[in-house]
Design a protein around this motif. Structure first.
Motif, short mmCIF file in Angstrom:
data_model
loop_
_atom_site.label_atom_id
_atom_site.label_comp_id
_atom_site.label_asym_id
_atom_site.label_seq_id
_atom_site.Cartn_x
_atom_site.Cartn_y
_atom_site.Cartn_z
N TRP A 162 51.57 35.41 47.30
CA TRP A 162 51.64 33.95 47.19
C TRP A 162 50.60 33.42 46.21
O TRP A 162 49.40 33.68 46.35
CB TRP A 162 51.43 33.31 48.56
CG TRP A 162 51.55 31.83 48.53
CD1 TRP A 162 50.53 30.92 48.62
CD2 TRP A 162 52.75 31.05 48.38
NE1 TRP A 162 51.02 29.64 48.53
CE2 TRP A 162 52.38 29.70 48.39
CE3 TRP A 162 54.09 31.39 48.24
CZ2 TRP A 162 53.31 28.67 48.27
CZ3 TRP A 162 55.02 30.38 48.12
CH2 TRP A 162 54.63 29.04 48.14
N ASN A 163 51.06 32.64 45.20
CA ASN A 163 50.14 31.97 44.28
C ASN A 163 50.47 30.49 44.14
O ASN A 163 49.96 29.82 43.24
CB ASN A 163 50.14 32.65 42.90
CG ASN A 163 51.50 32.58 42.22
OD1 ASN A 163 52.48 32.08 42.79
ND2 ASN A 163 51.57 33.09 41.00
N THR A 172 60.17 33.32 48.21
CA THR A 172 59.92 33.26 49.65
C THR A 172 61.16 32.79 50.41
O THR A 172 61.58 33.41 51.40
CB THR A 172 58.74 32.33 49.94
OG1 THR A 172 57.56 32.85 49.30
CG2 THR A 172 58.49 32.21 51.43
N VAL A 187 51.42 36.14 54.40
CA VAL A 187 51.28 35.39 53.15
C VAL A 187 49.95 35.80 52.55
O VAL A 187 48.88 35.50 53.10
CB VAL A 187 51.35 33.87 53.38
CG1 VAL A 187 51.13 33.13 52.06
CG2 VAL A 187 52.68 33.48 54.00
N SER A 189 47.24 35.96 49.39
CA SER A 189 46.77 35.32 48.15
C SER A 189 45.54 36.05 47.64
O SER A 189 44.65 36.40 48.41
CB SER A 189 46.42 33.85 48.39
OG SER A 189 47.54 33.13 48.85
N PRO A 192 42.69 32.67 45.32
CA PRO A 192 43.41 31.40 45.23
C PRO A 192 42.53 30.32 44.61
O PRO A 192 41.36 30.19 44.95
CB PRO A 192 43.75 31.07 46.68
CG PRO A 192 42.75 31.82 47.49
CD PRO A 192 42.46 33.07 46.72
N GLY A 204 48.10 29.05 51.06
CA GLY A 204 49.11 29.74 51.86
C GLY A 204 49.38 29.13 53.21
O GLY A 204 50.36 29.48 53.87
N ALA A 208 53.09 28.98 55.13
CA ALA A 208 53.12 29.70 56.40
C ALA A 208 53.63 28.79 57.52
O ALA A 208 54.43 29.23 58.37
CB ALA A 208 51.74 30.24 56.74
N VAL A 220 48.29 34.37 57.51
CA VAL A 220 47.81 34.07 56.16
C VAL A 220 46.55 34.91 55.90
O VAL A 220 45.64 34.94 56.72
CB VAL A 220 47.47 32.57 56.00
CG1 VAL A 220 46.92 32.29 54.60
CG2 VAL A 220 48.71 31.72 56.27
N ARG A 222 43.74 35.65 52.73
CA ARG A 222 43.22 35.36 51.39
C ARG A 222 42.16 36.40 51.06
O ARG A 222 41.33 36.74 51.89
CB ARG A 222 42.63 33.94 51.36
CG ARG A 222 43.68 32.86 51.47
CD ARG A 222 43.06 31.49 51.69
NE ARG A 222 42.51 31.35 53.03
CZ ARG A 222 43.21 30.95 54.08
NH1 ARG A 222 44.49 30.67 53.95
NH2 ARG A 222 42.65 30.86 55.26
#
Length: 280
Positions: A162-163, A172, A187, A189, A192, A204, A208, A220, A222
Motif C-alpha cells: 500500500w502506497n 485492492t 496492509v 506500507s 509512508p 493504511g 483497512a 496494518v 508500517r
C-alpha cells in the motif's frame, strides 16, 4: 462477488499445465467460466543470401512448429477442463503481432481476472515484451503465478503493498474476492510519506477500515526501509509472514519493471515466491 470469467493465458507448452491447473482451481472456488487463450506466432520470412529471396520451406517449417505447440497447448487445456467438469472455451489466434494484437487484447477486456505465468526466466524478459504489453493494456487485474509454485493451494494470507495511490486502491478492490476468502490480510506500507490528508503513522488505516466493513480480517503494518530497497522490505515480509498472495498497483508506463510500486517491482516479480495480483 467473485471472478465469474477467467482468462488463462497459455503462452507456452511448458507452462500450459501449470496455468490451466491454477485457473481451474480458481474456477472451482468462484464458480467461474474459464477461457483458454494462446497466440500462435506468424512465422517471420527468413531471407536467403545473396539475393535475399524468401525461403518458403523454412517459413512453412517454422509455422508448422508454432501450430504444433498450439495443438498441444489446447489439448492440455481442454482435457484438464473436461476432466474437472469446468465451464470453458478455447481461443487461439495467429498473428504477427503476437499478444499485442487487438483481437487478443479485446478478449481480455471482457473477463474478471487474467491468469498468467511468471515464466522460468521471469515475466520481464525481453523475449516476452508482447505478452507484457497484452497484460498491461488489457485493463483487467492480472494474477501472476510464480514459476516455482507448481500446485495450487488456498489463499489464506494476503499482503497488500500500500502506497496510497490510485493504482494501489484499484488493485485492492480488484482483489476483494480473494480478500474476503482469506484468513488474514495485511496492509503493508514502506516509508509512508506525510500528506495533507494523513500522517505517516496513520498510513493504511483508512483502507483497512474500508476492508473491515467487508468483513475482512485486516491489520496494518508500517515499516521503515532503513535505506534498504523497498523491494527487499516486501520480499522479506512475504517470506516472514508466509504470504500466499501479494496485491500491488501497476503504473501507466510502457514497461512494468520501470513502473510498478515506485519502481521496485522488477526485483519483486523476478524473484516471485507468492501469487501476485496487479491492477492499474
Amino acid at each position: 462477488m467473485g471472478y465469474k470469467t477467467l482468462l488463462a493465458v497459455l503462452d507456452m507448452q511448458k507452462d500450459a499445465q501449470q496455468i490451466t491447473d491454477f485457473s481451474i482451481f480458481l474456477a472451482e472456488q468462484f464458480g467461474s467460466h474459464v477461457v483458454g487463450l494462446h497466440a500462435e506466432a506468424l512465422a517471420a520470412v527468413p531471407l536467403v543470401a545473396p539475393m535475399e529471396i524468401p525461403d518458403p520451406a523454412t517459413v512453412q517449417a517454422l509455422q508448422d512448429m508454432a501450430h504444433k505447440e498450439t495443438v498441444e497447448v489446447e489439448k492440455v487445456f481442454r482435457s484438464t477442463a473436461e476432466r474437472n467438469g469446468t465451464s470453458h472455451e478455447w481461443r487461439s489466434f495467429v498473428s504477427s503481432a503476437g499478444y499485442s494484437a487487438a483481437s487478443l487484447i479485446d478478449s481480455a477486456r471482457s473477463v474478471d481476472l487474467v491468469v498468467a505465468g511468471q515464466g522460468e526466466s521471469g515475466l520481464l524478459s525481453e523475449s516476452r515484451a508482447d505478452l507484457e504489453n497484452f497484460l498491461f493494456e488489457s485493463g483487467r487485474p492480472v494474477l501472476l503465478v510464480p514459476y516455482i509454485l507448481k500446485q495450487p493451494k488456498p489463499i489464506k494470507r494476503v499482503l497488500i503493498a500500500w502506497n496510497g495511490s490510485r493504482e494501489a486502491a484499484r488493485a485492492t478492490f480488484d482483489a476483494l474476492p480473494f480478500l474476503r476468502a482469506a484468513e488474514a490480510v495485511e496492509v503493508f506500507s514502506v516509508d509512508p510519506p506525510e500528506t495533507s490528508m494523513q500522517s505517516a503513522e496513520m498510513a493504511g488505516a483508512e483502507i483497512a477500515a474500508a476492508l473491515a466493513r467487508h468483513g475482512i480480517n485486516v491489520t496494518v503494518v508500517r515499516q521503515e526501509s532503513d535505506k534498504l530497497p523497498a523491494s527487499a522490505a516486501i520480499e522479506n515480509r512475504l517470506s516472514d509472514s508466509s504470504i500466499d498472495l501479494l496485491v500491488m498497483g501497476a503504473y501507466s508506463h510502457k514497461r512494468w519493471w520501470e513502473a510498478l510500486f515506485g519502481g521496485v517491482t522488477r526485483t519483486v516479480l523476478d524473484s516471485m515466491t507468492a501469487l501476485t495480483l496487479l491492477s492499474r
